[in-house]
Design a protein around this motif. Structure first.
Motif, PDB file in Angstrom:
ATOM      1  N   PHE A 190       0.841  -1.203   0.000  1.00  0.00           N
ATOM      2  CA  PHE A 190       0.000   0.000   0.000  1.00  0.00           C
ATOM      3  C   PHE A 190       0.879   1.256   0.000  1.00  0.00           C
ATOM      4  O   PHE A 190       1.036   1.947   0.996  1.00  0.00           O
ATOM      5  N   ASP A 191       1.404   1.539  -1.206  1.00  0.00           N
ATOM      6  CA  ASP A 191       2.288   2.683  -1.408  1.00  0.00           C
ATOM      7  C   ASP A 191       1.659   3.741  -2.297  1.00  0.00           C
ATOM      8  O   ASP A 191       2.352   4.615  -2.839  1.00  0.00           O
ATOM      9  N   GLY A 192       0.335   3.666  -2.484  1.00  0.00           N
ATOM     10  CA  GLY A 192      -0.331   4.610  -3.366  1.00  0.00           C
ATOM     11  C   GLY A 192      -0.097   4.344  -4.839  1.00  0.00           C
ATOM     12  O   GLY A 192      -0.331   5.207  -5.687  1.00  0.00           O
ATOM     13  N   GLY A 193       0.334   3.127  -5.156  1.00  0.00           N
ATOM     14  CA  GLY A 193       0.593   2.770  -6.555  1.00  0.00           C
ATOM     15  C   GLY A 193       1.847   3.393  -7.110  1.00  0.00           C
ATOM     16  O   GLY A 193       2.042   3.436  -8.335  1.00  0.00           O
ATOM     17  N   ALA A 194       2.747   3.849  -6.233  1.00  0.00           N
ATOM     18  CA  ALA A 194       3.910   4.615  -6.674  1.00  0.00           C
ATOM     19  C   ALA A 194       4.901   3.808  -7.489  1.00  0.00           C
ATOM     20  O   ALA A 194       5.557   4.346  -8.388  1.00  0.00           O
ATOM     21  N   PHE A 195       5.024   2.497  -7.219  1.00  0.00           N
ATOM     22  CA  PHE A 195       6.081   1.729  -7.876  1.00  0.00           C
ATOM     23  C   PHE A 195       5.643   1.130  -9.210  1.00  0.00           C
ATOM     24  O   PHE A 195       6.474   0.753 -10.013  1.00  0.00           O
ATOM     25  N   ASP A 196       4.358   1.057  -9.450  1.00  0.00           N
ATOM     26  CA  ASP A 196       3.868   0.343 -10.620  1.00  0.00           C
ATOM     27  C   ASP A 196       4.484   0.883 -11.908  1.00  0.00           C
ATOM     28  O   ASP A 196       4.303   2.044 -12.262  1.00  0.00           O
ATOM     29  N   ARG A 197       5.240   0.031 -12.604  1.00  0.00           N
ATOM     30  CA  ARG A 197       5.844   0.314 -13.903  1.00  0.00           C
ATOM     31  C   ARG A 197       6.779   1.536 -13.879  1.00  0.00           C
ATOM     32  O   ARG A 197       7.090   2.100 -14.922  1.00  0.00           O
ATOM     33  N   SER A 198       7.204   1.938 -12.687  1.00  0.00           N
ATOM     34  CA  SER A 198       8.075   3.106 -12.598  1.00  0.00           C
ATOM     35  C   SER A 198       9.551   2.737 -12.556  1.00  0.00           C
ATOM     36  O   SER A 198      10.398   3.537 -12.935  1.00  0.00           O
ATOM     37  N   ARG A 199       9.862   1.504 -12.116  1.00  0.00           N
ATOM     38  CA  ARG A 199      11.242   1.054 -12.020  1.00  0.00           C
ATOM     39  C   ARG A 199      11.310  -0.443 -12.284  1.00  0.00           C
ATOM     40  O   ARG A 199      10.288  -1.127 -12.207  1.00  0.00           O
ATOM     41  N   PRO A 200      12.491  -0.968 -12.575  1.00  0.00           N
ATOM     42  CA  PRO A 200      12.617  -2.412 -12.837  1.00  0.00           C
ATOM     43  C   PRO A 200      12.245  -3.242 -11.604  1.00  0.00           C
ATOM     44  O   PRO A 200      12.501  -2.849 -10.462  1.00  0.00           O
ATOM     45  N   LEU A 201      11.646  -4.407 -11.868  1.00  0.00           N
ATOM     46  CA  LEU A 201      11.264  -5.317 -10.784  1.00  0.00           C
ATOM     47  C   LEU A 201      12.438  -6.242 -10.489  1.00  0.00           C
ATOM     48  O   LEU A 201      12.473  -7.392 -10.921  1.00  0.00           O
ATOM     49  N   THR A 202      13.403  -5.747  -9.748  1.00  0.00           N
ATOM     50  CA  THR A 202      14.607  -6.511  -9.448  1.00  0.00           C
ATOM     51  C   THR A 202      14.371  -7.480  -8.300  1.00  0.00           C
ATOM     52  O   THR A 202      13.400  -7.354  -7.539  1.00  0.00           O
TER      53      THR A 202
END
Length: 508
Positions: free
Chosen positions: A241-253
């Motif tokens: 629950f990060d407000g959708g901040a990470f979605d498609r914004s950076r690589p999923l390492t």
């Protein structure tokens, strides 16, 4: 010129292509991806739950056996636990915010009338299995699929629609966008898309764990989010629950996924390797209308929401089943006035309800001081017959009722699967994509009247094994009851209903 260009060769676009081709319409499907195969469509990341309503749609088009065979085969191929496929959905796999339903607490008497038949439950399947079956059907019926053709422009006028894709131009009388949540058709055709912004970033991944036993199986809400461990080896789901901040914004390492998992699970679990990973959010958006002139939308192009409860694919299949026969009738010139307008009128409320359903589940999972109390309340409600039945009705795909302006208790619902004396079922009669006039009395009072629509409506006389107290029904091609009477059906009432849904009668 084609009758219809469909943008998007996912399950919704392929189902719609098959419906139109079945009705002798010329169909072209444009797909941006160069290949049909994708590891994200195969199990485990491609795992999807088809509810009973969607399974019924496959059954009513003669695809149920192929669907079941393909779903079993791909589950065995990846070494899934038998229960991962064999457990019937939605009763055993449906859930609300991770709280599973108990089949014993479903009051079947509170559900719309049903009769035993081949399509009684949902199933666990994969996007690979579903799209494979739908593509094979669409192509066999005459639809053409062009891949590696990303959409670049859409222009419409009074005569048709011009689509430019992959550097080529294609013209059609109508165009349908089935190109997903980031729909290019929706943007180019000027559809308004409104709703609520996300509260979480979700992740699905296939990984190698060093110590998988540190994670409990099933849905696990925690003070910082939720994680899901399924019976598929290495299959992981998370909601942060990060407000959708990470979605498609950076690589999923690997490091990022491990950091999120450790924080959510409260363990020191180690991820050794990431095979596949993708992200999503709970953004819930919907277009105000599903039609703008000669351009229409279906599936995620018209509505997006979180995948909680597995309603997205089912919602899209319902769109395609509702739209296909209406488009075909319009193209063939047999549609009554405003038939195509009923697509938005009937499906938009269903989409809005699913979006609200998704929002309610997210609210029940959102970490906070009040969430545990809310989850206990929902848990208690799901321990009651009324609570469980309510959730089942909302997720089964069988209990939604279209408002067709008739208060008869069966009108607007999906029709029961009546079984005739020779073993034929209603589902068998619907496979050809026409309407069905069921005359369940020995008098066969509707035969002469129904003959005026013989090119659009199949007449089927009774008796049947269980008529549920009905004498006659008119079933639309999508399996919805358009008219019903008992015990003495009025041919004139049937004529009015047939004219409303199938256009003017023809002279004999």
């Amino acid at each position: 010129m084609h009758d219809v260009v469909i943008v998007g060769a996912g399950p919704v676009g392929l189902f719609l292509a098959g419906e139109l081709a079945l009705a002798d319409c010329s169909v072209l499907v444009l797909e941006k991806d160069p290949q049909a195969a994708s590891p994200y469509r195969a199990l485990p990341l491609g795992m999807r739950g088809l509810n009973a309503g969607s399974v019924e749609a496959f059954y009513r088009r003669g695809m149920l056996t192929a669907l079941l065979d393909a779903s079993r085969a791909d589950a065995q191929q990846v070494g899934a636990h038998p229960d991962a496929h064999e457990a019937p959905a939605p009763r055993d796999v449906s859930h609300f915010a991770g709280l599973r339903l108990d089949a014993a607490r479903i009051d079947t008497g509170a559900l719309p009338p049903r009769l035993p038949g081949p399509a009684m439950e949902g199933i666990i399947t994969s996007l690979e299995a579903v799209t494979g079956i739908l593509e094979e059907r669409a192509v066999a019926l005459g639809a053409r699929i062009v891949r590696d053709a990303p959409l670049e422009a859409v222009d419409q006028d009074g005569d048709g629609v011009l689509a430019r894709a992959g550097g080529r131009e294609y013209r059609a009388r109508l165009l349908v966008g089935c190109d997903g949540g980031r729909s290019t058709v929706r943007r180019l055709a000027g559809f308004e898309f409104v709703g609520t912004e996300p509260l979480f970033t979700g992740y699905v991944a296939r990984v190698d764990f060093e110590d998988p036993d540190k994670l409990r199986p099933g849905f696990n809400p925690t003070p910082t989010g939720m994680y899901l461990r399924t019976p598929f080896e290495g299959h992981l789901g998370m909601m942060d629950f990060d407000g959708g901040a990470f979605d498609r914004s950076r690589p999923l390492t690997r490091d990022h996924l491990q950091t999120v998992l450790r924080r959510i699970s409260g363990t020191d679990v180690t991820i050794n390797r990431v095979h596949l990973a993708s992200s999503f959010t709970d953004r819930a958006m919907q277009t105000g209308t599903y039609r703008n002139g000669r351009v229409l939308l279906a599936g995620d192009a018209a509505h997006i929401h979180s995948p909680l409860g597995g309603q997205g694919l089912n919602l899209g299949i319902g769109d395609a089943m509702n739209l296909g026969w209406k488009l075909a009738a319009t193209l063939h010139g047999t549609a009554p006035a405003n038939l195509l307008d009923t697509y938005t009128a009937e499906r938009h409320p269903v989409g809005a309800a699913v979006l609200d359903w998704s929002r309610a589940q997210v609210a029940t999972m959102n970490p906070g001081l009040n969430t545990p109390a809310l989850r206990r309340l929902v848990h208690d409600l799901l321990r009651t017959v009324d609570g469980t039945t309510h959730v089942f009705r909302a997720t089964s795909g069988l209990a939604h009722r279209y408002d067709l302006g008739d208060d008869h208790p069966t009108v607007g619902f999906t029709a029961p699967d009546f079984r005739f004396g020779d073993g034929t079922r209603l589902g068998d009669l619907l496979c050809e994509g026409r309407g069905v006039a069921l005359d369940l009395t020995a008098a066969r009072s509707l035969r002469e009247t129904a003959a005026h629509w013989k090119d659009r409506i199949r007449y089927a006389p009774g008796p049947v094994a269980d008529d549920l107290g009905l004498a006659a029904l008119l079933i639309r091609p999508d399996g919805v009851v358009a008219w019903a009477e008992g015990p003495d059906p009025d041919p004139e009432a049937f004529r009015r209903a047939a004219t409303r849904w199938f256009g003017a009668p023809t002279a004999l």
